[in-house]
Design a protein around this motif. Structure first.
Motif, mmCIF file in Angstrom:
data_model
loop_
_atom_site.group_PDB
_atom_site.id
_atom_site.type_symbol
_atom_site.label_atom_id
_atom_site.label_comp_id
_atom_site.label_asym_id
_atom_site.label_seq_id
_atom_site.Cartn_x
_atom_site.Cartn_y
_atom_site.Cartn_z
ATOM 1 N N UNK A 95 -2.285 9.515 0.093
ATOM 2 C CA UNK A 95 -3.712 9.815 0.103
ATOM 3 C C UNK A 95 -4.502 8.885 0.993
ATOM 4 N N UNK A 96 -4.117 7.607 1.011
ATOM 5 C CA UNK A 96 -4.854 6.613 1.790
ATOM 6 C C UNK A 96 -4.014 5.995 2.901
ATOM 7 N N UNK A 101 0.829 -1.212 0.000
ATOM 8 C CA UNK A 101 0.000 0.000 0.000
ATOM 9 C C UNK A 101 0.861 1.259 0.000
ATOM 10 N N UNK A 102 1.924 1.267 0.818
ATOM 11 C CA UNK A 102 2.779 2.449 0.889
ATOM 12 C C UNK A 102 3.491 2.685 -0.438
ATOM 13 N N UNK A 103 3.953 1.616 -1.082
ATOM 14 C CA UNK A 103 4.640 1.759 -2.368
ATOM 15 C C UNK A 103 3.700 2.253 -3.456
ATOM 16 N N UNK A 150 -6.235 -2.483 -4.349
ATOM 17 C CA UNK A 150 -6.734 -2.944 -3.073
ATOM 18 C C UNK A 150 -7.805 -3.994 -3.135
ATOM 19 N N UNK A 151 -8.289 -4.402 -1.966
ATOM 20 C CA UNK A 151 -9.279 -5.481 -1.860
ATOM 21 C C UNK A 151 -10.584 -5.180 -2.584
ATOM 22 N N UNK A 152 -10.935 -3.910 -2.662
ATOM 23 C CA UNK A 152 -12.181 -3.568 -3.351
ATOM 24 C C UNK A 152 -12.142 -4.058 -4.795
ATOM 25 N N UNK A 153 -11.058 -3.784 -5.483
ATOM 26 C CA UNK A 153 -10.914 -4.205 -6.874
ATOM 27 C C UNK A 153 -10.902 -5.723 -6.991
ATOM 28 N N UNK A 154 -10.191 -6.373 -6.112
ATOM 29 C CA UNK A 154 -10.097 -7.827 -6.180
ATOM 30 C C UNK A 154 -11.435 -8.496 -5.916
ATOM 31 N N UNK A 155 -12.231 -7.909 -5.045
ATOM 32 C CA UNK A 155 -13.510 -8.523 -4.688
ATOM 33 C C UNK A 155 -14.576 -8.288 -5.743
ATOM 34 N N UNK A 156 -14.660 -7.066 -6.262
ATOM 35 C CA UNK A 156 -15.759 -6.721 -7.150
ATOM 36 C C UNK A 156 -15.350 -6.661 -8.615
ATOM 37 N N UNK A 157 -14.068 -6.868 -8.926
ATOM 38 C CA UNK A 157 -13.564 -6.789 -10.296
ATOM 39 C C UNK A 157 -13.938 -5.457 -10.936
ATOM 40 N N UNK A 158 -13.877 -4.422 -10.150
ATOM 41 C CA UNK A 158 -14.169 -3.074 -10.628
ATOM 42 C C UNK A 158 -13.418 -2.093 -9.742
ATOM 43 N N UNK A 210 6.495 0.932 5.619
ATOM 44 C CA UNK A 210 5.221 0.346 6.039
ATOM 45 C C UNK A 210 5.314 -1.097 6.463
ATOM 46 N N UNK A 211 6.509 -1.625 6.666
ATOM 47 C CA UNK A 211 6.652 -3.037 7.010
ATOM 48 C C UNK A 211 6.058 -3.358 8.381
ATOM 49 N N UNK A 212 6.060 -2.369 9.277
ATOM 50 C CA UNK A 212 5.562 -2.631 10.639
ATOM 51 C C UNK A 212 4.165 -2.096 10.883
ATOM 52 N N UNK A 213 3.627 -1.337 9.950
ATOM 53 C CA UNK A 213 2.298 -0.778 10.138
ATOM 54 C C UNK A 213 2.144 0.543 9.415
#
Length: 632
Positions: free
Chosen positions: A79-80, A71-73, A132-140, A90-93
């Motif tokens: 932004x997020x 996510x950091x990369x 992110x997970x949104x794209x992977x879950x809804x394919x959009x 971001x390896x630790x959080x």
């Protein structure tokens, strides 16, 4: 530092207050000025909440432990996700934004002031739309909100697919014309700038855009100093709109309530594969040079509903040299106002045309074009159509109002290619200027293959037939059911006219003027089955030499075919009463009648009765009927 709930709301310009409100209701929450300050906080425990107070970027963040390097990369502009400075990868959080709804462009630092370069912010936001997970879950992809403001952009293709793989169904929306994405042509470099241009990267499909303004121009805010003058010089060839050019299918793009301003080319279908179902709903174009350029070798499907085009300086719909596939273009309702660049403070740069089909490939057929219920305003020398390339295409103007304002005669339409048909159905065409509207038919093949101009049931100027010019030996004109100044009393349908060089073989040429007239299926059939028949009009000063009519086939009903003046007072030729299927032939012999005066005195009627003065029996319509008028 900490603030009370009231103080926090007083300081924070929050795009979505819902998560912030919930956090503040729970008690005192840490509020940080910007992402740098938040990153400097020592890593807290899992679930710790904090509020970012930077204008535009404000929102609620929650600290999440674990590996957040991906996510950091992917989100370098924070932004997020914001990593603590002790572990910046971001390896630790990381601090993760609580997203209650759609993404917001300003979270990535977009200023929207029309001065700062917001290219990096938009690129970062678009990268996270597909992450992110949104794209992977809804394919959009997620939706991205563009708040009111002017976002100056200096790079091309920022709305395109940058991830190197198929991208589906993102949504961009704004707050109306106040949400402006501006491609600044003063940006470094000399290449064209596009909002969307995939190039060789795989497709993007199913995207939607709503309530946004896509602007180019040296000053996107430019207003006409007086009337409609002075806008053309604001255009720049660098600033363009959307080019669908991916190597795979790019389909399902929808534009709703969007505005396009000062773009050199708004929409360009240039891909090597299908570009299907590109839709525009209640969109407007302001002072653009090119609107739709079809240059796709495969197939396309474009539709518009209630568009408004103000001051189109070049072409509305243009065929490019690569156009050769099947497709369809349709426009329902709306208004299209075409101006001429030369009369708007700019050097003339190409013709101003609603439909420009002069560059398509020879096999660019099966691509019907339809304008239905559209109002056209054609200023100066701007024209309705010029069709000189392609084959097998049907161009239809149906239930349209076509207004021209010109001070000298102009060619409103030219058909100069074979196999194509231009059909003007139930339209009203009128000239508010002092000139005249000329029509040119210039084709070169045999009957049934050359181009055809069909005018059906429309209101045309009284001198319409005298304004149609044949510039070659082919092509034909079909006129039927016309109303208004040209139509005879009772609105009787009109006969079909053909170029004399095509159908007058065997007739002597007199003073270079020989025309053939032929009736085709009109209303109820091929041959007249009522006493109205069909009417054609001779040019002023014509001398009618002879008329001839012939019918073959038909029913066994009593029948007689007659050629007379429009009022039936003077009969030039009539056949012998007999059953229709016996065959009828009538010839006038030499007449040498001169026709002068207003149009209504220069008309010839082809009609029929039952041989006794009554109407023919209904159904007497299956015969093939041909009629010729030779005049000079």
């Amino acid at each position: 530092m900490t603030l009370t709930r009231r103080d926090a709301f007083a300081r924070i310009a929050v795009a979505s207050l819902v998560p912030v409100d919930a956090a503040l209701r729970a008690g005192r929450v840490a509020v940080w000025q910007d992402d740098v300050e938040l990153a400097a906080v020592p890593p807290p425990t899992e679930g710790t909440q904090a509020i970012l107070a930077a204008p535009g970027r404000a929102g609620l963040f929650v600290y999440r432990t674990g590996d957040h390097r991906a996510q950091i990369a992917a989100d370098p502009r924070r932004g997020l996700s914001i990593a603590p400075h002790t572990a910046p990868d971001g390896a630790a959080g990381a601090w993760c934004r609580v997203v209650d709804g759609d993404l917001n462009l300003q979270w990535w630092g977009a200023a929207g002031d029309g001065v700062a370069d917001d290219s990096d912010a938009l690129a970062a936001a678009m990268a996270m739309v597909a992450f992110g997970p949104f794209t992977e879950r809804f394919e959009a992809q997620r939706a991205l909100y563009i708040p009111p403001g002017t976002y100056r952009l200096t790079r091309s293709g920022l709305l395109s697919n940058h991830v190197g793989e198929q991208r589906l169904s993102y949504r961009l929306y704004g707050a109306g014309e106040g949400s402006v994405l501006w491609l600044d042509p003063a940006a470094p470099g000399s290449d064209e700038l596009w909002f969307y241009d995939n190039g060789t990267i795989p497709r993007g499909s199913g995207h939607s855009y709503a309530n946004l303004c896509f602007a180019g121009g040296r000053d996107w805010r430019a207003l006409p100093p007086s009337g409609r003058q002075g806008l053309y010089p604001n255009l720049s060839p660098r600033a363009c709109g959307f080019r669908f050019s991916g190597p795979y299918y790019e389909s399902g793009h929808v534009f709703t309530d969007c505005s396009f301003r000062y773009l050199w080319q708004s929409i360009h279908l240039a891909g090597s594969n299908n570009v299907d179902s590109i839709r525009f709903l209640a969109c407007d174009w302001q002072a653009c040079r090119g609107h739709f350029l079809l240059d796709n070798p495969q197939s396309f499907c474009v539709s518009l509903i209630d568009p408004y085009v103000s001051l189109g300086f070049g072409t509305f719909l243009e065929w490019g040299p690569g156009a050769q596939g099947a497709g369809a273009f349709s426009c329902y309702g709306g208004q299209i106002v075409m101006a001429e660049a030369a009369e708007n403070g700019g050097a003339k740069s190409g013709d101003s045309l609603v439909v420009d089909a002069r560059r398509g490939a020879p096999n660019s057929g099966n691509a019907p074009v339809l304008f239905s219920g559209t109002r056209f305003e054609l200023y100066a020398s701007s024209r309705l159509f010029d069709i000189a390339a392609g084959a097998g295409t049907l161009f239809t103007f149906r239930d349209c109002a076509i207004l021209t304002t010109n001070t000298k005669p102009k060619i409103i339409g030219r058909l100069a290619t074979n196999y194509c048909t231009v059909s003007i159905q139930d339209c009203s065409i009128y000239d508010q200027g002092l000139g005249g509207l000329d029509w040119v038919i210039s084709c070169a093949l045999g009957y049934g293959m050359e181009g055809k101009l069909a005018v059906l049931g429309s209101i045309m100027p009284a001198d319409f037939l005298e304004r149609v010019r044949f510039e070659n030996k082919g092509g034909w004109l079909h006129v039927a059911g016309m109303r208004g100044a040209f139509a005879p009393a009772g609105g009787a349908p009109h006969i079909v006219l053909y170029d004399g060089d095509r159908f007058a073989d065997g007739f002597a040429q007199h003073a270079g003027r020989t025309i053939a007239v032929k009736a085709a299926r009109i209303d109820r059939g091929l041959a007249p089955d009522d006493r109205d028949g069909v009417v054609t009009q001779l040019p002023p000063g014509a001398r009618l030499k002879s008329v001839m009519v012939r019918i073959t086939g038909g029913s066994d009903a009593p029948y007689r075919v007659i050629v007379s003046d429009a009022d039936r007072h003077r009969v030039f030729a009539r056949s012998t009463p007999a059953p229709q299927n016996v065959g009828h032939f009538a010839e006038s012999g030499t007449l040498l009648l001169r026709f002068d005066g207003p149009p209504e005195t220069r008309r010839i009627r082809l009609w029929a009765d039952d041989g006794k003065g009554g109407a023919p029996r209904r159904g007497s319509t299956d015969a093939v009927i041909e009629a010729w008028c030779e005049y000079y």
